[in-house]
Design an enzyme around this catalytic site. Structure first.
Site, PDB file in Angstrom:
ATOM      1  N   ASN A  43       4.351  -1.756 -38.888  1.00 16.80           N
ATOM      2  CA  ASN A  43       3.904  -0.570 -38.113  1.00 16.80           C
ATOM      3  C   ASN A  43       3.719  -0.881 -36.739  1.00 16.80           C
ATOM      4  O   ASN A  43       2.798  -1.695 -36.188  1.00 16.80           O
ATOM      5  CB  ASN A  43       2.526  -0.178 -38.508  1.00 16.80           C
ATOM      6  N   TRP A  44       4.727  -0.332 -35.827  1.00 18.07           N
ATOM      7  CA  TRP A  44       4.623  -0.995 -34.627  1.00 18.07           C
ATOM      8  C   TRP A  44       3.672  -0.466 -33.547  1.00 18.07           C
ATOM      9  O   TRP A  44       3.282  -0.615 -32.474  1.00 18.07           O
ATOM     10  CB  TRP A  44       6.000  -0.313 -33.831  1.00 18.07           C
ATOM     11  N   LYS A  45       3.041   0.879 -34.007  1.00 16.01           N
ATOM     12  CA  LYS A  45       2.209   1.657 -33.371  1.00 16.01           C
ATOM     13  C   LYS A  45       2.728   2.019 -31.990  1.00 16.01           C
ATOM     14  O   LYS A  45       4.027   2.334 -31.954  1.00 16.01           O
ATOM     15  CB  LYS A  45       0.761   0.843 -33.143  1.00 16.01           C
ATOM     16  N   HIS A  76      -3.623   6.665 -40.909  1.00 10.07           N
ATOM     17  CA  HIS A  76      -3.637   5.306 -40.462  1.00 10.07           C
ATOM     18  C   HIS A  76      -5.205   5.601 -39.766  1.00 10.07           C
ATOM     19  O   HIS A  76      -5.524   6.443 -39.171  1.00 10.07           O
ATOM     20  CB  HIS A  76      -2.731   5.256 -39.650  1.00 10.07           C
ATOM     21  N   GLU A 132      -6.513  -1.055 -45.458  1.00 12.53           N
ATOM     22  CA  GLU A 132      -6.631  -1.663 -44.322  1.00 12.53           C
ATOM     23  C   GLU A 132      -8.267  -1.241 -43.848  1.00 12.53           C
ATOM     24  O   GLU A 132      -8.650  -0.415 -43.286  1.00 12.53           O
ATOM     25  CB  GLU A 132      -5.731  -0.882 -43.352  1.00 12.53           C
ATOM     26  N   GLY A 146       0.747  -5.025 -38.443  1.00  8.72           N
ATOM     27  CA  GLY A 146       0.945  -4.355 -37.055  1.00  8.72           C
ATOM     28  C   GLY A 146       1.224  -5.253 -36.228  1.00  8.72           C
ATOM     29  O   GLY A 146       2.536  -5.613 -35.938  1.00  8.72           O
ATOM     30  N   GLY A 147       0.451  -5.913 -35.302  1.00 10.67           N
ATOM     31  CA  GLY A 147       0.982  -6.947 -34.347  1.00 10.67           C
ATOM     32  C   GLY A 147       2.173  -7.970 -34.648  1.00 10.67           C
ATOM     33  O   GLY A 147       3.019  -7.868 -33.915  1.00 10.67           O
ATOM     34  N   GLU A 149      -6.077   4.471 -37.028  1.00 13.97           N
ATOM     35  CA  GLU A 149      -6.309   4.899 -35.692  1.00 13.97           C
ATOM     36  C   GLU A 149      -6.090   6.409 -35.372  1.00 13.97           C
ATOM     37  O   GLU A 149      -7.036   7.271 -34.760  1.00 13.97           O
ATOM     38  CB  GLU A 149      -5.090   4.019 -34.699  1.00 13.97           C
ATOM     39  N   SER A 204      -4.958  -7.795 -39.828  1.00 12.67           N
ATOM     40  CA  SER A 204      -4.382  -9.249 -39.201  1.00 12.67           C
ATOM     41  C   SER A 204      -3.824  -9.904 -39.953  1.00 12.67           C
ATOM     42  O   SER A 204      -3.887 -11.218 -40.347  1.00 12.67           O
ATOM     43  CB  SER A 204      -5.738  -9.668 -38.788  1.00 12.67           C
ATOM     44  N   GLY A 237      -6.192  -5.652 -36.075  1.00 13.98           N
ATOM     45  CA  GLY A 237      -6.201  -5.980 -34.575  1.00 13.98           C
ATOM     46  C   GLY A 237      -6.981  -6.837 -34.102  1.00 13.98           C
ATOM     47  O   GLY A 237      -7.271  -7.001 -33.016  1.00 13.98           O
TER      48      GLY A 237
HETATM   49  P1  13P Z   1      -2.564  -5.625 -37.316  1.00 11.08           P
HETATM   50  O1  13P Z   1      -1.716  -6.263 -38.176  1.00 11.08           O
HETATM   51  O2  13P Z   1      -2.242  -5.705 -35.944  1.00 11.08           O
HETATM   52  O3  13P Z   1      -4.181  -6.257 -37.495  1.00 11.08           O
HETATM   53  O4  13P Z   1      -2.652  -3.999 -37.691  1.00 11.08           O
HETATM   54  C1  13P Z   1      -2.571  -3.598 -38.942  1.00 11.08           C
HETATM   55  C2  13P Z   1      -2.139  -2.222 -38.994  1.00 11.08           C
HETATM   56  O5  13P Z   1      -3.178  -1.263 -38.568  1.00 11.08           O
HETATM   57  C3  13P Z   1      -1.114  -1.842 -39.633  1.00 11.08           C
HETATM   58  O6  13P Z   1      -0.939  -0.399 -39.884  1.00 11.08           O
END
Ligand code: 13P
Length: 254
Positions: free
Chosen positions: A13-15, A99, A171, A237-238, A101, A216, A177
């Site tokens: 997930n690139w956000k 999600h 999650e 994510g990251g 966020e 993470s 993050g």
């Molecule tokens: P991180 O891997 O950056 O913690 O993000 C997780 C996430 O929200 C994937 O959707």
């Protein structure tokens, strides 16, 4: 050794990260490394503005491409929103629903989730339905209750025969993050709660639903998390933003 009945699913997930050129480079690199996709399913959830270009590059490979959010209506006066059919039109075959966020930064209410999940299914977009508890909910031992409530409202319009098209991502909000991953025991317990709830809701079809962990995930912890029998995949994510960190996660069992 973990005996898998469900195909592992590794999703990035690139956000709101990367730019057009870096996105396309990353997709080219990953596409070249996933073979025929028979061993695992790999997908990127992409900023909508790059979907058409990313889909064009991914075409002809088993790499999945999805949107990060959508609205449930087909058209109308919804400034700034995207209809499921619009995601499909630019090549998306999947979408994230609920999600963390979206729920917590953009305050999307719980009652939207079931409509979005239904709309995704009706538009032939494969959803990943995201759930997870906040830190204060975990500290006050409400994790199970929160997960069940999120499942209950999200699955309100889901029929047992739809279940195999849905994946769930657990999650924990406090692990997203932050560099703090849930412990293997916490992941295992939460996934067991989710699987049990699914069985009560859709019966034996529950066995077809993949449950992913997100929060993470990195190249150092992916293997151990994937070794849990309750974990069918990862939502990253990251660490999905660069081939150097995402490829070792995809190849967690290499
Ligand atoms: P991180 O891997 O950056 O913690 O993000 C997780 C996430 O929200 C994937 O959707």
């Amino acid at each position: 050794m973990t005996v898998r009945t469900r195909k592992p699913y590794i999703a990035g997930n690139w956000k709101m990260n990367l730019d057009r050129s870096k996105s396309l480079d990353l997709v080219k690199t990953v596409k070249g490394r996933i073979g025929d996709g028979s061993g695992r399913e790999v997908a990127f959830f992409v900023p909508s503005i790059y979907l058409a270009d990313v889909s064009a590059v991914a075409q002809g490979s088993p790499l999945g491409v999805g949107g990060q959010n959508m609205w449930h209506e087909d058209h109308g006066a919804y400034t700034g929103e995207l209809a499921p059919r619009m995601l499909r039109e630019v090549g998306a075959d999947r979408v994230l629903v609920g999600h963390s966020e979206r729920r917590h930064v953009f305050k999307e209410p719980e009652e939207w989730m079931s409509r979005k999940l239904r709309a995704a299914l009706d538009s032939d977009l494969q959803p990943i339905f995201c759930i997870g508890e906040k830190l204060e909910e975990r500290k006050s031992k409400r994790t199970d209750r929160v997960l069940k409530k999120q499942l209950e409202s999200g699955f309100a319009h889901v029929k047992p025969e739809d279940a195999h098209r849905i994946s769930i991502a657990y999650e924990p909000v406090w692990a997203i993050g932050t560099g703090e991953t849930a412990t293997l025991e916490q992941v295992d317990l939460a996934h067991a709660t989710i699987r049990k709830w699914l069985t009560s809701k859709v019966g034996e079809e529950a066995e077809t639903v993949r449950i992913l962990y997100g929060g993470s995930v990195n190249p150092d912890n992916a293997k151990d998390i994937m070794a849990l029998e309750s974990v069918d995949g990862l939502l990253v994510g990251g660490a999905s933003l660069q081939a150097e960190t995402f490829l070792p996660i995809i190849e967690y069992d290499a």
